[in-house]
Design a protein around this motif. Structure first.
Motif, PDB file in Angstrom:
ATOM      1  N   SER A  65       0.825  -1.204   0.000  1.00  0.00           N
ATOM      2  CA  SER A  65       0.000   0.000   0.000  1.00  0.00           C
ATOM      3  C   SER A  65       0.862   1.259   0.000  1.00  0.00           C
ATOM      4  N   GLN A  66       1.951   1.252   0.766  1.00  0.00           N
ATOM      5  CA  GLN A  66       2.819   2.422   0.812  1.00  0.00           C
ATOM      6  C   GLN A  66       3.535   2.625  -0.511  1.00  0.00           C
ATOM      7  N   LEU A  67       3.929   1.548  -1.145  1.00  0.00           N
ATOM      8  CA  LEU A  67       4.587   1.636  -2.449  1.00  0.00           C
ATOM      9  C   LEU A  67       3.623   2.199  -3.492  1.00  0.00           C
ATOM     10  N   ASP A  68       2.390   1.721  -3.484  1.00  0.00           N
ATOM     11  CA  ASP A  68       1.405   2.197  -4.458  1.00  0.00           C
ATOM     12  C   ASP A  68       1.118   3.683  -4.259  1.00  0.00           C
ATOM     13  N   VAL A  69       0.952   4.089  -3.012  1.00  0.00           N
ATOM     14  CA  VAL A  69       0.650   5.494  -2.709  1.00  0.00           C
ATOM     15  C   VAL A  69       1.816   6.388  -3.128  1.00  0.00           C
ATOM     16  N   GLY A 189       4.006  13.688   6.456  1.00  0.00           N
ATOM     17  CA  GLY A 189       4.153  13.278   5.071  1.00  0.00           C
ATOM     18  C   GLY A 189       3.819  14.429   4.145  1.00  0.00           C
ATOM     19  N   LEU A 190       4.364  14.415   2.929  1.00  0.00           N
ATOM     20  CA  LEU A 190       4.165  15.536   2.014  1.00  0.00           C
ATOM     21  C   LEU A 190       2.809  15.509   1.314  1.00  0.00           C
ATOM     22  N   ASP A 191       1.981  14.538   1.622  1.00  0.00           N
ATOM     23  CA  ASP A 191       0.628  14.530   1.063  1.00  0.00           C
ATOM     24  C   ASP A 191      -0.347  15.301   1.938  1.00  0.00           C
ATOM     25  N   ARG A 192       0.167  15.969   2.959  1.00  0.00           N
ATOM     26  CA  ARG A 192      -0.666  16.802   3.814  1.00  0.00           C
ATOM     27  C   ARG A 192       0.112  18.026   4.238  1.00  0.00           C
ATOM     28  N   GLY A 218       1.273   9.954   4.251  1.00  0.00           N
ATOM     29  CA  GLY A 218       0.250   9.521   5.185  1.00  0.00           C
ATOM     30  C   GLY A 218       0.590   9.777   6.636  1.00  0.00           C
ATOM     31  N   THR A 219       1.850  10.148   6.921  1.00  0.00           N
ATOM     32  CA  THR A 219       2.257  10.405   8.305  1.00  0.00           C
ATOM     33  C   THR A 219       1.641  11.716   8.784  1.00  0.00           C
ATOM     34  N   GLY A 220       0.911  11.653   9.884  1.00  0.00           N
ATOM     35  CA  GLY A 220       0.280  12.838  10.447  1.00  0.00           C
ATOM     36  C   GLY A 220       1.220  13.610  11.350  1.00  0.00           C
ATOM     37  N   PRO A 221       0.722  14.670  11.984  1.00  0.00           N
ATOM     38  CA  PRO A 221       1.555  15.525  12.847  1.00  0.00           C
ATOM     39  C   PRO A 221       1.792  14.906  14.218  1.00  0.00           C
TER      40      PRO A 221
END
Length: 379
Positions: A65-69, A189-192, A218-221
């Protein structure tokens, strides 16, 4: 980085029990992650514990899942997005000099950053400080960053509220169109974007600079991630400027990491009565360079400015000598209550409030929480 290489890096980093130190040891011994993963359990057992050998032989449950994202994120904007690993020519070389460099950096930035390898050109200066600065502290961060960026430095900070945000804003205002105006090193993460208030700022940084993170998409604060990213802020930079900081502050962590990394540390002094100045004063006592102007920083970095620095000096008055109002003289540069100002000036409350409002509208005085007022230094 191709799909196969990315998969190998993510598998190594996502394996439970394999931290950055162990991963570096494996990379030193065997080379690329794909080669590490090809080793037999018997070979790995010479460097790892039995539990680590077992973990490395098992694919992490979230790898697919992490690779796909991550692969989808990269290909959604291939001109601006990168994943930089140790050994990549685009990886910031200054980070190789620190004790604990990140193994992988997610990056988004202007295409020139990758085409011209801008992360490895020029001089970077970290500008850090309180998330809750005084109005003067926020103004100092913005003005110093603007002048220093105008002199050719790249301003590095953490995109937090307060001093960090003001420093990025100043860098974007002052920098020339070429090069990197500013680098933001974030703890998610850079998606947020965190904090959400900086969504527009993050977009502008990516257009004229670079945003970096070592944390997976996906890593939050998460609280522990912010002190961890500070070593990257200081490691990227030739020096660290602390604008305002309390004694227990993440900015002091960054400053002490800079010392450990052999970097310069600068601090702007403030009022002896201000909590937000005590961290800077402590750093100065420990040997940080006291700075009153951008030129103080540039002199220490052995750089010549390309244009004059238009920023305040600590003792500069907001009006020409002789034209300063009696109220400004009475206010001084420390935060002051209305009662104290009345005692100093003898003005009745309506007149005092009216003049304070006028000075506030002119940008010469700021109203602080708790009914306090502070005089602002103007450039």
């Amino acid at each position: 980085m191709n799909h196969y290489e990315l998969a190998a890096w993510l598998r190594l980093l996502l394996t439970p029990g394999i931290g950055r130190g162990t991963a570096r040891k494996l990379l030193t011994a065997f080379g690329l992650p794909a080669t590490v993963l090809e080793q037999s359990p018997a070979v790995l057992a010479e460097l790892l514990s039995p539990a680590q050998v077992h973990a490395l032989s098992t694919e992490p449950h979230d790898l697919t899942s992490q690779l796909d994202v991550t692969w989808a994120w990269l290909n959604a904007d291939p001109h601006m997005r990168r994943v930089l690993c140790l050994g990549d020519p685009l990886f910031p070389q200054r980070l190789l000099d620190i004790e604990d460099p990140p193994l992988l950096l997610y990056a988004v930035g202007r295409p020139e950053a990758w085409d011209d390898n801008l992360l490895n050109t020029g001089t970077c200066l970290a500008v850090v400080g309180s998330r809750n600065p005084t109005p003067q502290g926020a103004a100092n961060a913005r003005q110093f960053a603007s002048a220093l960026a105008g002199a050719g430095l790249t301003i590095v900070s953490g995109m937090a509220l307060g001093v960090d945000g003001a420093a990025h804003e100043g860098a974007l205002e002052g920098a020339a169109s070429d090069g990197l105006a500013t680098i933001a090193v974030v703890g998610t993460g850079l998606d947020r974007v965190y904090p959400r208030q900086h969504r527009d700022l993050a977009h502008r940084i990516a257009q004229r600079g670079v945003i970096l993170s070592e944390f997976a998409l996906g890593t939050g604060p998460l609280a522990p991630n912010f002190p961890q990213r500070n070593r990257i802020i200081s490691g990227l930079s030739q020096g660290t400027l602390v604008v305002e900081a309390a004694l227990k502050s993440g900015s002091l962590i960054t400053a002490r990491l800079a010392v450990e990394q052999g970097r310069d540390v600068f601090a702007i002094p403030g009022s002896i009565h201000a909590t937000q100045s005590r961290g800077c004063h402590a750093l100065i006592k420990e040997g940080a360079k006291l700075v009153e102007s951008a030129q103080d920083v540039l002199d220490e970095l052995v750089l010549e400015m390309t244009q004059p620095a238009n920023i305040p000096i600590g003792h500069q008055t907001v009006r020409e000598q002789g034209s300063e109002s009696a109220l400004l003289q009475a206010l001084g540069f420390d935060a002051c209550s209305l009662d104290a100002l009345q005692a100093r000036t003898g003005l009745p409350t309506p007149s005092l409030l009216a003049e304070l409002m006028t000075l506030e509208l002119e940008g010469m005085v700021a109203r602080l929480p708790g009914g306090l007022y502070q005089r602002l230094v103007q450039a």
